[in-house]
Write a protein that holds these residues in place. Structure first.
Motif, PDB file in Angstrom:
ATOM      1  N   VAL A   1       0.827  -1.138  -0.042  1.00 52.31           N
ATOM      2  CA  VAL A   1      -0.088  -0.097   0.086  1.00 52.31           C
ATOM      3  C   VAL A   1       1.027   0.975  -0.078  1.00 52.31           C
ATOM      4  CG1 VAL A   1      -1.693   1.333   1.260  1.00 52.31           C
ATOM      5  CG2 VAL A   1      -1.684  -1.008   1.342  1.00 52.31           C
ATOM      6  N   ALA A   2       0.656   2.173  -0.876  1.00 51.44           N
ATOM      7  CA  ALA A   2       1.423   3.430  -1.033  1.00 51.44           C
ATOM      8  C   ALA A   2       0.718   4.569  -1.077  1.00 51.44           C
ATOM      9  CB  ALA A   2       2.493   3.185  -2.153  1.00 51.44           C
ATOM     10  N   VAL A   3       1.107   5.549  -0.831  1.00 55.10           N
ATOM     11  CA  VAL A   3       0.891   7.140  -0.931  1.00 55.10           C
ATOM     12  C   VAL A   3       1.703   7.940  -1.259  1.00 55.10           C
ATOM     13  CG1 VAL A   3       0.494   7.803   1.619  1.00 55.10           C
ATOM     14  CG2 VAL A   3      -1.161   8.808  -0.167  1.00 55.10           C
ATOM     15  N   ASP A   4       1.666   9.223  -2.002  1.00 54.02           N
ATOM     16  CA  ASP A   4       2.469  10.247  -2.293  1.00 54.02           C
ATOM     17  C   ASP A   4       1.759  11.379  -2.903  1.00 54.02           C
ATOM     18  OD1 ASP A   4       2.052   9.669  -5.056  1.00 54.02           O
ATOM     19  OD2 ASP A   4       4.069   8.425  -5.269  1.00 54.02           O
ATOM     20  N   GLY A   5       2.614  12.484  -2.708  1.00 53.82           N
ATOM     21  CA  GLY A   5       1.927  13.555  -3.334  1.00 53.82           C
ATOM     22  C   GLY A   5       3.098  14.566  -3.647  1.00 53.82           C
ATOM     23  N   ASP A   6       2.780  15.685  -4.574  1.00 52.26           N
ATOM     24  CA  ASP A   6       3.654  16.799  -4.924  1.00 52.26           C
ATOM     25  C   ASP A   6       3.725  17.427  -3.816  1.00 52.26           C
ATOM     26  OD1 ASP A   6       4.129  15.852  -7.657  1.00 52.26           O
ATOM     27  OD2 ASP A   6       2.276  16.661  -8.459  1.00 52.26           O
ATOM     28  N   ILE A   7       4.764  18.316  -3.543  1.00 46.61           N
ATOM     29  CA  ILE A   7       5.474  19.271  -2.512  1.00 46.61           C
ATOM     30  C   ILE A   7       5.273  20.414  -3.044  1.00 46.61           C
ATOM     31  CG2 ILE A   7       6.715  20.283  -0.777  1.00 46.61           C
ATOM     32  CD1 ILE A   7       5.780  17.449  -0.168  1.00 46.61           C
ATOM     33  N   MET A   8       5.380  20.693  -4.362  1.00 44.71           N
ATOM     34  CA  MET A   8       5.226  21.970  -5.245  1.00 44.71           C
ATOM     35  C   MET A   8       4.333  21.871  -6.066  1.00 44.71           C
ATOM     36  SD  MET A   8       9.498  22.290  -5.415  1.00 44.71           S
ATOM     37  CE  MET A   8       9.415  24.106  -6.187  1.00 44.71           C
ATOM     38  N   THR A   9       3.948  22.811  -6.583  1.00 50.29           N
ATOM     39  CA  THR A   9       2.859  22.871  -7.640  1.00 50.29           C
ATOM     40  C   THR A   9       3.800  23.114  -9.064  1.00 50.29           C
ATOM     41  OG1 THR A   9       2.813  25.273  -8.014  1.00 50.29           O
ATOM     42  CG2 THR A   9       1.110  24.390  -6.700  1.00 50.29           C
ATOM     43  N   ARG A  10       3.059  22.203 -10.117  1.00 51.42           N
ATOM     44  CA  ARG A  10       3.745  22.163 -11.393  1.00 51.42           C
ATOM     45  C   ARG A  10       2.838  22.652 -12.426  1.00 51.42           C
ATOM     46  NH1 ARG A  10       2.007  17.219 -13.616  1.00 51.42           N
ATOM     47  NH2 ARG A  10       1.054  15.779 -11.953  1.00 51.42           N
ATOM     48  N   ALA A  11       3.484  23.281 -13.587  1.00 45.44           N
ATOM     49  CA  ALA A  11       2.359  23.966 -14.557  1.00 45.44           C
ATOM     50  C   ALA A  11       2.141  22.976 -15.542  1.00 45.44           C
ATOM     51  CB  ALA A  11       3.510  24.924 -15.346  1.00 45.44           C
ATOM     52  N   THR A  12       0.949  22.811 -15.920  1.00 46.63           N
ATOM     53  CA  THR A  12       0.635  21.937 -17.184  1.00 46.63           C
ATOM     54  C   THR A  12      -0.592  22.907 -17.947  1.00 46.63           C
ATOM     55  OG1 THR A  12      -1.522  21.203 -16.262  1.00 46.63           O
ATOM     56  CG2 THR A  12       0.570  20.190 -15.433  1.00 46.63           C
ATOM     57  N   PRO A  13      -0.628  22.324 -19.249  1.00 54.48           N
ATOM     58  CA  PRO A  13      -1.397  23.225 -20.041  1.00 54.48           C
ATOM     59  C   PRO A  13      -2.751  23.378 -19.584  1.00 54.48           C
ATOM     60  CG  PRO A  13      -0.086  21.358 -21.452  1.00 54.48           C
ATOM     61  CD  PRO A  13       0.012  21.158 -19.931  1.00 54.48           C
ATOM     62  N   SER A  14      -3.474  22.557 -18.736  1.00 49.71           N
ATOM     63  CA  SER A  14      -4.853  22.666 -18.101  1.00 49.71           C
ATOM     64  C   SER A  14      -4.676  23.627 -16.744  1.00 49.71           C
ATOM     65  CB  SER A  14      -5.326  21.427 -17.739  1.00 49.71           C
ATOM     66  OG  SER A  14      -4.511  20.538 -16.844  1.00 49.71           O
ATOM     67  N   GLY A  15      -3.349  24.042 -16.259  1.00 45.13           N
ATOM     68  CA  GLY A  15      -3.320  24.898 -15.148  1.00 45.13           C
ATOM     69  C   GLY A  15      -2.262  24.329 -14.222  1.00 45.13           C
ATOM     70  N   GLU A  16      -2.324  24.817 -13.071  1.00 42.69           N
ATOM     71  CA  GLU A  16      -1.365  24.218 -12.006  1.00 42.69           C
ATOM     72  C   GLU A  16      -2.003  23.156 -11.395  1.00 42.69           C
ATOM     73  OE1 GLU A  16      -0.063  27.640  -9.349  1.00 42.69           O
ATOM     74  OE2 GLU A  16       1.657  27.757 -10.699  1.00 42.69           O
ATOM     75  N   ARG A  17      -0.858  22.308 -11.202  1.00 43.80           N
ATOM     76  CA  ARG A  17      -1.381  20.967 -10.267  1.00 43.80           C
ATOM     77  C   ARG A  17      -0.577  20.691  -9.159  1.00 43.80           C
ATOM     78  NH1 ARG A  17      -3.907  16.586 -14.115  1.00 43.80           N
ATOM     79  NH2 ARG A  17      -4.085  15.562 -12.052  1.00 43.80           N
ATOM     80  N   ARG A  18      -1.137  20.084  -8.183  1.00 44.26           N
ATOM     81  CA  ARG A  18      -0.291  19.525  -7.010  1.00 44.26           C
ATOM     82  C   ARG A  18      -0.868  18.142  -6.719  1.00 44.26           C
ATOM     83  NH1 ARG A  18      -0.166  23.523  -3.223  1.00 44.26           N
ATOM     84  NH2 ARG A  18      -2.007  22.768  -2.210  1.00 44.26           N
ATOM     85  N   ASP A  19      -0.479  17.016  -7.286  1.00 45.66           N
ATOM     86  CA  ASP A  19      -1.407  15.649  -7.225  1.00 45.66           C
ATOM     87  C   ASP A  19      -0.988  14.834  -5.912  1.00 45.66           C
ATOM     88  OD1 ASP A  19      -2.471  16.145  -9.772  1.00 45.66           O
ATOM     89  OD2 ASP A  19      -0.980  14.748 -10.980  1.00 45.66           O
ATOM     90  N   LEU A  20      -1.990  14.418  -5.479  1.00 42.09           N
ATOM     91  CA  LEU A  20      -1.857  13.261  -4.487  1.00 42.09           C
ATOM     92  C   LEU A  20      -2.361  12.034  -4.976  1.00 42.09           C
ATOM     93  CD1 LEU A  20      -1.534  12.951  -1.318  1.00 42.09           C
ATOM     94  CD2 LEU A  20      -3.899  13.613  -1.021  1.00 42.09           C
ATOM     95  N   ALA A  21      -1.729  10.954  -4.729  1.00 46.70           N
ATOM     96  CA  ALA A  21      -2.099   9.643  -5.217  1.00 46.70           C
ATOM     97  C   ALA A  21      -2.021   8.569  -4.126  1.00 46.70           C
ATOM     98  CB  ALA A  21      -0.988   9.480  -6.206  1.00 46.70           C
ATOM     99  N   GLY A  22      -2.723   7.526  -4.405  1.00 49.57           N
ATOM    100  CA  GLY A  22      -2.727   6.414  -3.206  1.00 49.57           C
ATOM    101  C   GLY A  22      -3.092   5.110  -4.182  1.00 49.57           C
ATOM    102  N   GLY A  23      -2.525   4.013  -3.952  1.00 51.27           N
ATOM    103  CA  GLY A  23      -2.707   2.939  -4.608  1.00 51.27           C
ATOM    104  C   GLY A  23      -2.314   1.552  -3.815  1.00 51.27           C
ATOM    105  N   VAL A  24      -2.932   0.606  -4.179  1.00 54.58           N
ATOM    106  CA  VAL A  24      -2.495  -0.752  -3.700  1.00 54.58           C
ATOM    107  C   VAL A  24      -2.182  -1.837  -4.817  1.00 54.58           C
ATOM    108  CG1 VAL A  24      -5.131  -1.439  -3.553  1.00 54.58           C
ATOM    109  CG2 VAL A  24      -3.539  -2.843  -1.906  1.00 54.58           C
ATOM    110  N   GLU A  25      -1.375  -3.005  -4.425  1.00 55.35           N
ATOM    111  CA  GLU A  25      -0.764  -3.826  -5.237  1.00 55.35           C
ATOM    112  C   GLU A  25      -0.722  -5.132  -4.458  1.00 55.35           C
ATOM    113  OE1 GLU A  25       2.557  -3.877  -8.167  1.00 55.35           O
ATOM    114  OE2 GLU A  25       3.381  -4.715  -6.380  1.00 55.35           O
TER     115      GLU A  25
END
Length: 220
Positions: free
Chosen positions: A135-159
């Motif tokens: 089980v894992a979770v991670d996320g961006d500390i800083m915002t990053r620029a993309t064509p659809s606007g600034e993002r700061r992603d948070l993600a989680g998953g299980v394997e």
């Protein structure tokens, strides 16, 4: 000294920022400048060096040479991981020197790759060996620029792995914590066939993030 991993030239699409000038009159600070996000392709040659520090900490540095457009730039990535029993915690930074590149279509300005910092943690049922469940979770500390606007992603998953590690199934989701969520749900699987893994994944949700893929992987 720790192990070193050599990466041959890799080609990938990236997003960079191109300044367009002051958003306000007499702008003095970086945040007062308008910028435009540009998509372009880079080729990278890199080598990673890993070193254990004490019993539970591993640090790494990845010097790299990056080609983009009509120029190239030296850059470095770095990371640190803390391992305690069944838990792992880590921080990684990419584009630490914020390299910039001259593109054909912008003769007078360079496009810059912004620094990206990400932190995360995970738990494995069998770590430090093979784990049936991770089980894992991670996320961006800083915002990053993309064509659809600034993002700061948070993600989680299980394997999870079954049948003596012949079948692996995984799933997760991610979304941005700034602006629109642009949530994405992902699923994937790995099946061992004649010593190789047949792998596939699917990602659905936000229209710009939908994708799928198939591949073969050899593990030893």
């Amino acid at each position: 000294a720790g192990p070193a991993l050599l990466y041959p030239a890799q080609r990938q699409g990236v997003f960079g920022e191109r300044p367009l000038g002051p958003a306000v009159t007499d702008a003095q600070r970086r945040e007062e400048l308008r910028s435009s996000v540009q998509a372009f392709t880079t080729s990278t040659f890199a080598i990673s060096v890993l070193q254990s520090v004490a019993e539970y900490i591993v640090v790494s540095a990845t010097p790299k040479l990056v080609w983009g457009g009509e120029s190239f730039s030296a850059d470095v990535d770095a990371s640190v991981m803390l391992a305690i029993t069944n838990f792992r915690f880590g921080v990684t930074g990419r584009n630490l020197t914020t390299p910039s590149f001259a593109l054909d279509e912008f003769a007078d300005e360079e496009v810059e790759l912004g620094t990206e910092v990400r932190a995360g943690g995970g738990w494995g049922s069998g770590w430090p060996g093979h784990s049936r469940v991770v089980v894992a979770v991670d996320g961006d500390i800083m915002t990053r620029a993309t064509p659809s606007g600034e993002r700061r992603d948070l993600a989680g998953g299980v394997e999870t792995w079954w049948f003596a590690r012949r079948l692996g199934v995984r799933g997760g989701m991610r979304g941005s914590t700034v602006g629109e969520a642009r949530s994405v749900v992902t699923a994937g699987a790995s099946w061992m066939v004649s010593g190789m893994y047949l792998e596939g994944y699917w990602a659905g949700g936000d229209a710009g993030e939908r994708s799928w893929g198939l591949g073969l992987r050899y593990s030893f």
